[in-house]
Design an enzyme around this catalytic site. Structure first.
Site, PDB file in Angstrom:
ATOM      1  N   ASP A   1     -45.773   9.073  30.329  1.00 28.11           N
ATOM      2  CA  ASP A   1     -44.485   9.102  29.629  1.00 28.11           C
ATOM      3  C   ASP A   1     -44.415  10.276  28.664  1.00 28.11           C
ATOM      4  OD1 ASP A   1     -43.550   6.603  30.791  1.00 28.11           O
ATOM      5  OD2 ASP A   1     -45.110   5.669  29.588  1.00 28.11           O
TER       6      ASP A   1
ATOM      7  N   GLU B   1     -48.028  -4.211  22.565  1.00 26.21           N
ATOM      8  CA  GLU B   1     -48.418  -3.947  21.193  1.00 26.21           C
ATOM      9  C   GLU B   1     -47.231  -3.440  20.371  1.00 26.21           C
ATOM     10  OE1 GLU B   1     -52.005  -3.509  23.863  1.00 26.21           O
ATOM     11  OE2 GLU B   1     -49.888  -2.933  23.926  1.00 26.21           O
TER      12      GLU B   1
ATOM     13  N   ASP C   1     -51.172  12.439  30.960  1.00 21.81           N
ATOM     14  CA  ASP C   1     -50.476  11.280  30.429  1.00 21.81           C
ATOM     15  C   ASP C   1     -49.233  11.102  31.295  1.00 21.81           C
ATOM     16  OD1 ASP C   1     -49.658   9.207  28.634  1.00 21.81           O
ATOM     17  OD2 ASP C   1     -48.349  10.645  27.630  1.00 21.81           O
TER      18      ASP C   1
END
Length: 311
Positions: free
Chosen positions: A69, A113, A67
Site C-alpha cells: 500500500d 490494530e 511494500d
C-alpha cells in the site's frame, strides 16, 4: 496462528519464436531453446518483459522487496479507507474516517490494530464499552468480544477492498511494472512484504500486474509475523525464506514505519513518497524519490540504481 507465507513458483522462462510473433510465446517450466537475442519488452498488464539472460549469480542485489500500500499502488486513501468506511456504515456506527484523519491512523501498522487504536482513543461501539479487560496484546484487544469485533470487521473490509481492486479503479504507481520486469529479467527474486491481508495483496498484484508477473512473487503479509512494522520481522522472514542475506536485499517503502522496519532488518531502503507520507521523517533512507518514474521523466529508478544502494 498459521503463517500467510505461501511461496509461489519461480516465473517460468519464456521463449519467443520471433519478435513479430509475440502471441506465440511458449511458456515452459524451465528455460527452453530459442533465439539467443530475444529481447521483447511488453509493458501491458497481462504480459511481462522477456529477456533471455543467465541467472544473476554475480549480482550484489539478491532480493527486491516491495511494500504494498502506497508503493505498488496508492491504495490507502481510495482503497482501504473507503473499504473501512463501508464496513462502518454496514455496522451503523455513524462515523467515517476522513482523508486527513486516516493519514494519521496509517501510523499504526495493520488494519485490526488500526481500528483498535481508534476505538481506544475515542469510544468503542455500543455493546463493547465494558470489556473483561482493557489490555492489549501486540496491538489487539485481549477481551474476546472486542477481538472478535475487529477481526470480523477486518475480514469484511478485506472482501470489500478486493472487490474495489478487482474493478481496476486503483491503478499501479508509475514505474512499478517496469521495475518488476527488470527484476524478473535479471532473475532477482521479488516479494511483497506488507501488513495488509494476504488475500488483498494477492488480488492487487494479480489484477494489476497479470498472471505471469504474479507467479514471480512471494508474499509475506498480514499475520505472517506477530510483530508488525516498524518491527523488522516481516523483512527478516522474507530474507530467511528466500535464503538471501539482508545486506544484499533492497526494500521499497513509502512510510516511516516501513523504513524503520527495513533498516532494523539490515536492508537498504528506497522510499517512494505517497499521498499520506510526504511529511514523514525519512532520515536514514538510502534514497528518497517522489515515484519510481518512467524513462524520459526527471526521475526513473532502475534496477541498477537499486544495486548501487548496496555499494
Amino acid at each position: 496462528m498459521a503463517s500467510c507465507y505461501r511461496p509461489t513458483s519461480n516465473v517460468a522462462m519464456l521463449s519467443v519464436v520471433n519478435a513479430l510473433a509475440v502471441n506465440a510465446l511458449v511458456v515452459g517450466a524451465a528455460m527452453v531453446s530459442g533465439p539467443s537475442n530475444v529481447n521483447v519488452v511488453l509493458r501491458t498488464r497481462s504480459s511481462i518483459a522477456v529477456t533471455r539472460r543467465p541467472p544473476c549469480m554475480g549480482c550484489s542485489l539478491r532480493a527486491l522487496l516491495f511494500d504494498c500500500d502506497g508503493v505498488l499502488a496508492d491504495t490507502e486513501r481510495d482503497g482501504h479507507r473507503i473499504s473501512f468506511n463501508r464496513v462502518f456504515a454496514e455496522k451503523g456506527f455513524g462515523f467515517e474516517w476522513h482523508v486527513e484523519e486516516y493519514g494519521h491512523l496509517c501510523e499504526v501498522g495493520g488494519g485490526k490494530e488500526r481500528m483498535t487504536a481508534y476505538f481506544n482513543a475515542n469510544t468503542w461501539p455500543v455493546g463493547f464499552e465494558s470489556p473483561s479487560t482493557a489490555e492489549l496484546s501486540k496491538g489487539l484487544p485481549v477481551d474476546p468480544d472486542r477481538l472478535e469485533l475487529v477481526k470480523g470487521m477486518h475480514a469484511r473490509k478485506t472482501e470489500l477492498f478486493q472487490e474495489l481492486i478487482g474493478s481496476g479503479i486503483v491503478p499501479l504507481r508509475p514505474g512499478v511494472l517496469r521495475l518488476v520486469d527488470e527484476a524478473i529479467e535479471a532473475n532477482v527474486p521479488i516479494a511483497v512484504c506488507s501488513t495488509s491481508n494476504e488475500a488483498a495483496v494477492r488480488t492487487l498484484v494479480q489484477t494489476l500486474m497479470g498472471d505471469q508477473r504474479y507467479s514471480a512473487f512471494s508474499f509475506f503479509c498480514g499475520d505472517a509475523v506477530q510483530r508488525k512494522k516498524p518491527a523488522p520481522d516481516v523483512y527478516l522472514l522474507a530474507a530467511e525464506k528466500l535464503d538471501v542475506p539482508p545486506s544484499q536485499s533492497v526494500v521499497i517503502e513509502d512510510s516511516g514505519i516501513g523504513l524503520r522496519a527495513a533498516k532494523a532488518a539490515g536492508m537498504a531502503c528506497l522510499v517512494t513518497i505517497s499521498t499520506y507520507t510526504a511529511e514523514e521523517d525519512f532520515s536514514g533512507a538510502d534514497r528518497i524519490v517522489s515515484s519510481l518514474g518512467e524513462p524520459g521523466e526527471e526521475e526513473a529508478v532502475s534496477l541498477q540504481d537499486l544495486m548501487s544502494l548496496l555499494s
